[in-house]
Design an enzyme around this catalytic site. Structure first.
Site, mmCIF file in Angstrom:
data_model
loop_
_atom_site.group_PDB
_atom_site.id
_atom_site.type_symbol
_atom_site.label_atom_id
_atom_site.label_comp_id
_atom_site.label_asym_id
_atom_site.label_seq_id
_atom_site.Cartn_x
_atom_site.Cartn_y
_atom_site.Cartn_z
ATOM 1 N N HIS A 83 0.849 -1.199 0.000
ATOM 2 C CA HIS A 83 0.000 0.000 0.000
ATOM 3 C C HIS A 83 0.878 1.240 0.000
ATOM 4 C CE1 HIS A 83 0.386 0.991 4.387
ATOM 5 N NE2 HIS A 83 0.376 -0.312 4.580
ATOM 6 N N ASP A 85 -0.289 4.315 0.746
ATOM 7 C CA ASP A 85 -0.725 5.334 1.700
ATOM 8 C C ASP A 85 -0.024 5.175 3.047
ATOM 9 O OD1 ASP A 85 -2.345 2.910 1.856
ATOM 10 O OD2 ASP A 85 -3.673 3.949 3.234
ATOM 11 N N ASP A 114 6.137 1.226 7.150
ATOM 12 C CA ASP A 114 4.749 0.832 6.839
ATOM 13 C C ASP A 114 4.245 1.678 5.673
ATOM 14 O OD1 ASP A 114 2.229 -0.221 6.936
ATOM 15 O OD2 ASP A 114 1.655 0.732 8.807
ATOM 16 N N GLU A 148 -5.059 1.373 2.345
ATOM 17 C CA GLU A 148 -4.989 0.246 3.282
ATOM 18 C C GLU A 148 -5.259 0.718 4.696
ATOM 19 O OE1 GLU A 148 -3.460 -2.512 6.257
ATOM 20 O OE2 GLU A 148 -2.744 -0.499 5.884
ATOM 21 N N GLU A 149 -4.736 1.900 5.024
ATOM 22 C CA GLU A 149 -4.861 2.400 6.401
ATOM 23 C C GLU A 149 -6.309 2.732 6.754
ATOM 24 O OE1 GLU A 149 -2.555 2.007 8.399
ATOM 25 O OE2 GLU A 149 -0.609 2.224 7.414
HETATM 26 ZN ZN LIG Z 1 0.772 -1.160 6.431
#
Ligand SMILES: [Zn+2]
Length: 415
Positions: A83, A85, A114, A148-149
Protein backbone atom coordinates in the site's frame (compact mmCIF):
# COMPACT_ATOMS: atom_id res chain seq x y z
CA UNK A 1 27.89 -19.17 -9.54
CA UNK A 2 24.47 -20.61 -8.84
CA UNK A 3 21.42 -18.60 -9.78
CA UNK A 4 20.45 -17.90 -6.16
CA UNK A 5 23.93 -16.67 -5.28
CA UNK A 6 23.94 -14.37 -8.29
CA UNK A 7 20.56 -12.95 -7.27
CA UNK A 8 21.71 -12.37 -3.69
CA UNK A 9 24.80 -10.52 -4.87
CA UNK A 10 22.70 -8.42 -7.28
CA UNK A 11 20.59 -7.35 -4.30
CA UNK A 12 23.75 -6.36 -2.40
CA UNK A 13 24.98 -4.45 -5.42
CA UNK A 14 21.62 -2.63 -5.68
CA UNK A 15 21.54 -1.63 -1.98
CA UNK A 16 21.95 2.11 -2.67
CA UNK A 17 19.26 2.02 -5.34
CA UNK A 18 16.86 0.25 -2.96
CA UNK A 19 17.52 2.93 -0.34
CA UNK A 20 17.07 5.69 -2.93
CA UNK A 21 13.76 4.27 -4.11
CA UNK A 22 12.50 3.97 -0.52
CA UNK A 23 13.54 7.57 0.28
CA UNK A 24 11.98 8.86 -2.94
CA UNK A 25 8.67 7.16 -2.05
CA UNK A 26 8.82 8.64 1.48
CA UNK A 27 9.20 12.13 -0.03
CA UNK A 28 5.78 11.77 -1.69
CA UNK A 29 3.42 12.53 1.24
CA UNK A 30 0.63 10.04 0.56
CA UNK A 31 -1.14 10.83 3.81
CA UNK A 32 -4.37 8.97 4.50
CA UNK A 33 -6.74 10.26 5.60
CA UNK A 34 -7.57 11.96 3.35
CA UNK A 35 -5.42 10.32 0.64
CA UNK A 36 -3.01 12.98 -0.55
CA UNK A 37 -0.55 12.76 -3.46
CA UNK A 38 -1.82 9.34 -4.55
CA UNK A 39 -1.58 10.31 -8.23
CA UNK A 40 1.97 11.58 -7.86
CA UNK A 41 3.04 8.39 -6.08
CA UNK A 42 1.31 6.06 -8.53
CA UNK A 43 2.85 7.98 -11.46
CA UNK A 44 6.28 7.80 -9.87
CA UNK A 45 6.06 4.07 -9.11
CA UNK A 46 4.49 3.28 -12.49
CA UNK A 47 7.22 5.24 -14.27
CA UNK A 48 9.92 3.51 -12.25
CA UNK A 49 8.55 0.10 -13.23
CA UNK A 50 8.00 1.09 -16.86
CA UNK A 51 11.64 2.16 -17.23
CA UNK A 52 12.59 -1.31 -16.05
CA UNK A 53 10.45 -2.98 -18.70
CA UNK A 54 7.49 -3.95 -16.52
CA UNK A 55 4.11 -3.85 -18.21
CA UNK A 56 2.26 -1.19 -16.22
CA UNK A 57 -1.50 -0.87 -15.68
CA UNK A 58 -3.22 1.92 -13.82
CA UNK A 59 -6.77 1.60 -12.51
CA UNK A 60 -8.97 4.27 -11.03
CA UNK A 61 -12.04 3.39 -8.98
CA UNK A 62 -12.26 6.13 -7.80
CA UNK A 63 -8.71 6.18 -6.50
CA UNK A 64 -5.60 5.21 -8.37
CA UNK A 65 -3.83 1.84 -8.13
CA UNK A 66 -0.82 0.78 -10.17
CA UNK A 67 0.35 -2.72 -11.15
CA UNK A 68 3.59 -3.69 -12.88
CA UNK A 69 4.00 -7.17 -14.39
CA UNK A 70 7.01 -9.03 -15.65
CA UNK A 71 6.19 -12.20 -17.52
CA UNK A 72 8.51 -15.14 -17.88
CA UNK A 73 7.49 -18.75 -18.43
CA UNK A 74 4.02 -20.26 -17.94
CA UNK A 75 4.67 -20.91 -14.24
CA UNK A 76 2.82 -19.47 -11.24
CA UNK A 77 1.91 -15.81 -10.83
CA UNK A 78 3.45 -14.28 -7.72
CA UNK A 79 1.86 -10.98 -6.75
CA UNK A 80 3.74 -8.61 -4.45
CA UNK A 81 1.34 -6.01 -3.03
CA UNK A 82 2.20 -2.86 -1.13
CA UNK A 83 0.00 0.00 0.00
CA UNK A 84 1.27 3.44 -0.93
CA UNK A 85 -0.73 5.33 1.70
CA UNK A 86 0.71 6.31 5.06
CA UNK A 87 -0.92 7.53 8.27
CA UNK A 88 -0.56 11.22 9.23
CA UNK A 89 2.82 12.15 10.69
CA UNK A 90 1.46 13.31 14.07
CA UNK A 91 3.63 15.05 16.67
CA UNK A 92 6.94 14.21 18.25
CA UNK A 93 9.21 13.99 15.21
CA UNK A 94 12.86 15.05 15.47
CA UNK A 95 13.39 14.72 11.69
CA UNK A 96 11.32 15.80 8.69
CA UNK A 97 8.69 13.04 8.33
CA UNK A 98 8.71 13.47 4.55
CA UNK A 99 12.40 14.23 4.06
CA UNK A 100 13.59 10.68 3.37
CA UNK A 101 16.62 11.18 5.61
CA UNK A 102 19.25 8.42 5.55
CA UNK A 103 21.44 8.31 8.68
CA UNK A 104 23.22 5.66 10.78
CA UNK A 105 22.16 2.78 8.54
CA UNK A 106 18.49 3.75 8.72
CA UNK A 107 15.98 5.52 6.49
CA UNK A 108 13.60 7.82 8.36
CA UNK A 109 10.14 9.04 7.49
CA UNK A 110 6.42 8.53 7.84
CA UNK A 111 5.49 5.28 6.15
CA UNK A 112 9.06 4.16 5.60
CA UNK A 113 8.53 0.82 7.33
CA UNK A 114 4.75 0.83 6.84
CA UNK A 115 5.38 0.21 3.99
CA UNK A 116 7.39 2.08 1.40
CA UNK A 117 10.52 0.07 2.20
CA UNK A 118 8.43 -3.03 1.49
CA UNK A 119 7.44 -1.69 -1.93
CA UNK A 120 11.09 -0.94 -2.74
CA UNK A 121 12.03 -4.46 -1.58
CA UNK A 122 9.39 -5.98 -3.89
CA UNK A 123 10.61 -3.95 -6.89
CA UNK A 124 14.25 -4.83 -6.36
CA UNK A 125 13.49 -8.48 -5.63
CA UNK A 126 12.13 -8.74 -9.17
CA UNK A 127 14.92 -6.53 -10.51
CA UNK A 128 17.69 -8.65 -8.93
CA UNK A 129 16.31 -11.81 -10.56
CA UNK A 130 16.41 -10.01 -13.93
CA UNK A 131 19.90 -8.57 -13.38
CA UNK A 132 21.21 -11.99 -12.38
CA UNK A 133 20.19 -13.21 -15.82
CA UNK A 134 17.76 -15.73 -14.37
CA UNK A 135 14.73 -16.46 -16.56
CA UNK A 136 11.51 -16.19 -14.59
CA UNK A 137 9.62 -19.49 -14.73
CA UNK A 138 6.38 -17.57 -14.07
CA UNK A 139 5.08 -14.01 -13.72
CA UNK A 140 5.87 -11.49 -11.02
CA UNK A 141 3.44 -8.66 -10.37
CA UNK A 142 4.02 -5.64 -8.15
CA UNK A 143 1.09 -3.51 -7.12
CA UNK A 144 1.01 -0.17 -5.33
CA UNK A 145 -2.45 0.22 -3.87
CA UNK A 146 -4.28 2.85 -1.86
CA UNK A 147 -6.27 3.26 1.33
CA UNK A 148 -4.99 0.25 3.28
CA UNK A 149 -4.86 2.40 6.40
CA UNK A 150 -8.58 3.10 6.04
CA UNK A 151 -9.75 -0.38 5.06
CA UNK A 152 -8.33 -0.87 1.55
CA UNK A 153 -11.73 -0.68 -0.14
CA UNK A 154 -10.55 1.45 -3.09
CA UNK A 155 -7.26 -0.43 -3.17
CA UNK A 156 -6.80 -4.19 -2.87
CA UNK A 157 -10.54 -4.78 -2.35
CA UNK A 158 -11.20 -3.07 -5.69
CA UNK A 159 -8.50 -5.08 -7.49
CA UNK A 160 -10.02 -8.25 -6.02
CA UNK A 161 -13.61 -7.28 -6.86
CA UNK A 162 -12.67 -6.41 -10.43
CA UNK A 163 -10.91 -9.75 -10.85
CA UNK A 164 -7.44 -8.25 -11.28
CA UNK A 165 -6.25 -10.16 -8.23
CA UNK A 166 -8.17 -13.43 -8.36
CA UNK A 167 -8.02 -17.13 -7.76
CA UNK A 168 -7.14 -18.81 -11.05
CA UNK A 169 -5.19 -15.75 -12.17
CA UNK A 170 -3.02 -15.07 -9.14
CA UNK A 171 -1.34 -18.00 -7.40
CA UNK A 172 0.51 -16.46 -4.47
CA UNK A 173 0.40 -13.08 -2.76
CA UNK A 174 3.12 -11.62 -0.56
CA UNK A 175 2.38 -8.33 1.19
CA UNK A 176 5.65 -6.73 2.39
CA UNK A 177 4.19 -5.16 5.55
CA UNK A 178 6.70 -4.49 8.35
CA UNK A 179 6.50 -7.65 10.41
CA UNK A 180 10.25 -7.90 11.15
CA UNK A 181 12.71 -9.46 8.77
CA UNK A 182 12.53 -13.01 10.15
CA UNK A 183 8.79 -13.33 10.69
CA UNK A 184 5.99 -14.52 8.43
CA UNK A 185 2.55 -13.14 9.14
CA UNK A 186 -0.19 -15.67 8.50
CA UNK A 187 -3.27 -13.54 9.11
CA UNK A 188 -5.08 -11.37 11.57
CA UNK A 189 -7.89 -11.24 14.13
CA UNK A 190 -11.38 -10.08 13.24
CA UNK A 191 -12.72 -6.56 13.73
CA UNK A 192 -16.24 -5.59 14.76
CA UNK A 193 -16.85 -1.85 14.99
CA UNK A 194 -20.27 -0.98 16.28
CA UNK A 195 -22.18 1.97 17.62
CA UNK A 196 -24.61 1.93 20.52
CA UNK A 197 -27.15 4.73 20.80
CA UNK A 198 -28.87 5.31 24.12
CA UNK A 199 -32.07 7.36 24.07
CA UNK A 200 -33.64 8.84 27.21
CA UNK A 201 -36.05 11.70 27.72
CA UNK A 202 -35.17 15.36 27.92
CA UNK A 203 -36.07 17.27 31.09
CA UNK A 204 -34.99 20.32 33.05
CA UNK A 205 -31.48 20.05 34.52
CA UNK A 206 -32.76 21.46 37.81
CA UNK A 207 -35.25 18.59 38.10
CA UNK A 208 -33.35 15.66 36.58
CA UNK A 209 -35.77 13.20 38.20
CA UNK A 210 -38.35 14.30 35.62
CA UNK A 211 -36.17 13.24 32.68
CA UNK A 212 -34.35 10.04 31.73
CA UNK A 213 -30.62 10.46 31.25
CA UNK A 214 -29.18 8.71 28.22
CA UNK A 215 -25.69 9.33 29.66
CA UNK A 216 -26.58 7.41 32.84
CA UNK A 217 -27.88 4.60 30.64
CA UNK A 218 -24.66 4.53 28.65
CA UNK A 219 -22.76 4.55 31.94
CA UNK A 220 -24.58 1.35 32.89
CA UNK A 221 -23.60 -0.23 29.61
CA UNK A 222 -19.95 0.77 30.00
CA UNK A 223 -19.96 -0.67 33.51
CA UNK A 224 -21.29 -3.98 32.20
CA UNK A 225 -18.69 -3.99 29.43
CA UNK A 226 -15.95 -3.48 32.01
CA UNK A 227 -17.26 -5.87 34.66
CA UNK A 228 -18.76 -8.67 32.57
CA UNK A 229 -17.46 -8.56 29.02
CA UNK A 230 -13.80 -7.59 29.50
CA UNK A 231 -13.03 -10.46 31.94
CA UNK A 232 -14.85 -12.92 29.66
CA UNK A 233 -12.84 -11.77 26.65
CA UNK A 234 -9.57 -11.89 28.58
CA UNK A 235 -10.17 -15.57 29.31
CA UNK A 236 -10.35 -16.50 25.60
CA UNK A 237 -7.07 -17.31 23.90
CA UNK A 238 -6.48 -17.98 20.24
CA UNK A 239 -4.24 -20.75 18.95
CA UNK A 240 -3.13 -18.36 16.19
CA UNK A 241 0.31 -16.84 17.03
CA UNK A 242 -0.87 -13.21 17.27
CA UNK A 243 1.83 -10.75 18.31
CA UNK A 244 2.34 -9.16 20.77
CA UNK A 245 1.26 -12.14 22.95
CA UNK A 246 -1.13 -9.96 24.95
CA UNK A 247 -3.15 -9.56 21.74
CA UNK A 248 -3.72 -13.32 21.68
CA UNK A 249 -6.94 -12.73 23.59
CA UNK A 250 -10.19 -11.13 22.50
CA UNK A 251 -10.36 -7.39 23.24
CA UNK A 252 -12.71 -4.42 23.25
CA UNK A 253 -11.98 -0.69 23.19
CA UNK A 254 -14.34 2.27 23.55
CA UNK A 255 -13.27 4.44 20.62
CA UNK A 256 -15.47 7.42 21.36
CA UNK A 257 -18.44 8.70 23.28
CA UNK A 258 -20.70 11.62 22.68
CA UNK A 259 -23.83 12.67 24.50
CA UNK A 260 -25.92 15.54 25.87
CA UNK A 261 -24.76 19.12 25.72
CA UNK A 262 -21.61 19.60 23.63
CA UNK A 263 -18.76 20.09 26.09
CA UNK A 264 -17.37 23.59 25.50
CA UNK A 265 -20.62 24.54 23.75
CA UNK A 266 -23.52 26.66 24.96
CA UNK A 267 -24.93 25.76 28.37
CA UNK A 268 -28.25 23.98 28.19
CA UNK A 269 -29.85 23.00 31.51
CA UNK A 270 -31.19 19.73 30.13
CA UNK A 271 -31.14 16.06 30.94
CA UNK A 272 -29.26 14.33 28.10
CA UNK A 273 -31.72 12.52 25.89
CA UNK A 274 -29.06 11.06 23.58
CA UNK A 275 -25.71 9.38 24.07
CA UNK A 276 -23.71 7.44 21.49
CA UNK A 277 -20.60 5.36 21.84
CA UNK A 278 -18.45 3.61 19.26
CA UNK A 279 -16.71 0.36 20.15
CA UNK A 280 -13.86 -1.60 18.58
CA UNK A 281 -14.12 -5.31 19.33
CA UNK A 282 -11.27 -7.53 18.08
CA UNK A 283 -12.41 -11.13 17.86
CA UNK A 284 -10.62 -14.41 17.48
CA UNK A 285 -10.96 -16.82 14.59
CA UNK A 286 -12.21 -19.34 17.16
CA UNK A 287 -15.01 -16.97 18.24
CA UNK A 288 -16.38 -16.08 14.81
CA UNK A 289 -18.47 -13.02 14.03
CA UNK A 290 -21.97 -14.36 14.74
CA UNK A 291 -21.21 -15.32 18.32
CA UNK A 292 -19.32 -12.06 18.81
CA UNK A 293 -22.26 -9.95 17.73
CA UNK A 294 -24.77 -12.08 19.65
CA UNK A 295 -22.80 -11.60 22.85
CA UNK A 296 -22.82 -7.80 22.42
CA UNK A 297 -26.51 -7.73 21.54
CA UNK A 298 -27.33 -9.81 24.63
CA UNK A 299 -25.27 -7.55 26.86
CA UNK A 300 -27.02 -4.46 25.50
CA UNK A 301 -30.38 -6.21 25.94
CA UNK A 302 -29.55 -7.11 29.53
CA UNK A 303 -28.60 -3.52 30.37
CA UNK A 304 -31.79 -2.25 28.71
CA UNK A 305 -33.81 -4.53 30.99
CA UNK A 306 -31.88 -3.41 34.05
CA UNK A 307 -33.77 -1.18 36.50
CA UNK A 308 -30.69 1.09 36.70
CA UNK A 309 -31.17 2.00 33.07
CA UNK A 310 -34.96 2.21 33.29
CA UNK A 311 -36.52 4.21 30.50
CA UNK A 312 -33.42 4.22 28.31
CA UNK A 313 -33.71 2.61 24.89
CA UNK A 314 -30.63 1.18 23.23
CA UNK A 315 -29.92 0.58 19.57
CA UNK A 316 -26.97 -1.41 18.24
CA UNK A 317 -25.64 -0.64 14.77
CA UNK A 318 -22.80 -2.36 12.89
CA UNK A 319 -20.20 0.01 11.50
CA UNK A 320 -17.62 -2.40 10.07
CA UNK A 321 -16.95 -6.11 10.13
CA UNK A 322 -13.64 -7.65 9.12
CA UNK A 323 -13.57 -11.41 9.37
CA UNK A 324 -10.36 -13.01 10.64
CA UNK A 325 -8.10 -14.74 8.13
CA UNK A 326 -5.44 -17.39 8.46
CA UNK A 327 -3.15 -18.84 5.82
CA UNK A 328 -3.42 -22.67 5.68
CA UNK A 329 -0.65 -24.38 7.67
CA UNK A 330 0.52 -26.30 4.60
CA UNK A 331 0.48 -23.32 2.23
CA UNK A 332 3.39 -23.33 -0.25
CA UNK A 333 3.87 -19.61 0.34
CA UNK A 334 4.63 -20.15 4.03
CA UNK A 335 7.07 -22.96 3.19
CA UNK A 336 8.82 -20.94 0.46
CA UNK A 337 9.30 -17.82 2.57
CA UNK A 338 10.48 -19.96 5.49
CA UNK A 339 13.07 -21.62 3.24
CA UNK A 340 14.19 -18.23 1.94
CA UNK A 341 14.55 -16.81 5.48
CA UNK A 342 16.69 -19.82 6.45
CA UNK A 343 18.77 -19.35 3.30
CA UNK A 344 19.30 -15.58 3.74
CA UNK A 345 19.36 -15.16 7.52
CA UNK A 346 20.48 -18.62 8.58
CA UNK A 347 17.61 -19.12 11.01
CA UNK A 348 14.06 -20.44 10.82
CA UNK A 349 11.15 -18.05 10.40
CA UNK A 350 8.82 -17.27 13.25
CA UNK A 351 5.14 -17.49 12.31
CA UNK A 352 3.07 -14.62 13.64
CA UNK A 353 -0.35 -13.06 13.12
CA UNK A 354 -1.25 -9.39 13.21
CA UNK A 355 -3.14 -7.89 16.16
CA UNK A 356 -4.82 -5.55 13.68
CA UNK A 357 -5.86 -6.15 10.12
CA UNK A 358 -4.34 -5.54 6.71
CA UNK A 359 -5.13 -6.19 3.05
CA UNK A 360 -4.76 -9.98 3.48
CA UNK A 361 -8.52 -10.06 4.17
CA UNK A 362 -9.40 -8.85 0.68
CA UNK A 363 -6.98 -11.27 -0.98
CA UNK A 364 -8.51 -14.21 0.87
CA UNK A 365 -12.13 -13.20 1.35
CA UNK A 366 -12.84 -11.42 -1.97
CA UNK A 367 -10.22 -12.77 -4.39
CA UNK A 368 -10.48 -16.28 -2.89
CA UNK A 369 -6.72 -16.80 -2.73
CA UNK A 370 -5.72 -18.75 0.38
CA UNK A 371 -1.98 -18.54 -0.28
CA UNK A 372 -1.25 -15.08 1.05
CA UNK A 373 1.15 -13.93 3.74
CA UNK A 374 2.73 -10.70 4.90
CA UNK A 375 6.49 -10.55 4.96
CA UNK A 376 8.63 -7.45 4.73
CA UNK A 377 11.34 -5.21 6.16
CA UNK A 378 10.87 -2.97 9.18
CA UNK A 379 9.75 -3.47 12.74
CA UNK A 380 6.03 -3.65 13.47
CA UNK A 381 6.43 -1.63 16.67
CA UNK A 382 7.77 1.38 14.72
CA UNK A 383 4.78 1.64 12.39
CA UNK A 384 2.66 4.77 12.95
CA UNK A 385 5.22 6.11 15.52
CA UNK A 386 7.13 9.41 15.40
CA UNK A 387 10.64 9.05 13.94
CA UNK A 388 9.55 5.89 12.10
CA UNK A 389 12.53 4.28 10.43
CA UNK A 390 13.65 1.15 8.60
CA UNK A 391 17.10 -0.36 8.99
CA UNK A 392 18.94 -0.65 5.70
CA UNK A 393 20.30 -4.12 6.47
CA UNK A 394 16.74 -5.35 7.14
CA UNK A 395 15.64 -3.78 3.86
CA UNK A 396 18.40 -5.53 1.91
CA UNK A 397 17.79 -8.87 3.63
CA UNK A 398 14.03 -8.68 3.08
CA UNK A 399 14.65 -7.93 -0.61
CA UNK A 400 16.75 -11.10 -0.81
CA UNK A 401 14.10 -13.17 0.97
CA UNK A 402 11.37 -11.90 -1.35
CA UNK A 403 13.50 -12.58 -4.44
CA UNK A 404 14.37 -16.13 -3.37
CA UNK A 405 10.76 -16.88 -2.30
CA UNK A 406 9.38 -15.55 -5.58
CA UNK A 407 11.62 -17.81 -7.61
CA UNK A 408 10.96 -20.77 -5.31
CA UNK A 409 7.17 -20.32 -5.66
CA UNK A 410 7.57 -20.35 -9.43
CA UNK A 411 9.11 -23.79 -9.18
CA UNK A 412 12.81 -23.02 -9.33
CA UNK A 413 14.81 -25.14 -6.94
CA UNK A 414 16.28 -23.21 -4.03
CA UNK A 415 19.22 -25.01 -2.48
ZN1 LIG B 1 0.77 -1.16 6.43
Amino acid sequence: MQAIERILSEVDRAADEIVDLTAALVRIPTVNPPGEAYDACARFLGGFLERRAFGVETTRHPRVNVIGSRRGGPGPVVHLNGHIDVVPAGDGWTVDPFGGLVRDGKIFGRGVCDMKAGIAAAVFAAEAIERAGVTLPGTVEISGTVDEESGGFAGVAHLAESGRIAKGRTDYVIIPEPLNVDRICIGHRGVYWFEVTARGRIGHGSMPFLGVSAIDGMGRLLQSVREILVPALASRRTAVPVVPPRARQATINVNGIDGGQPVGGIQTPCVADLCRAVFDRRFLIEEGFDATKKEIAELVGRVAGDTGAAGVRFDLRDLMVVHPVKTPDDSPVVAAVDRAIRRVLGRPAELVASPGTYDHKHVTRIAGIPHCIAYGPGELELAHQPDEYCRIDDLVNATKVIAVSTLDLMGASVP
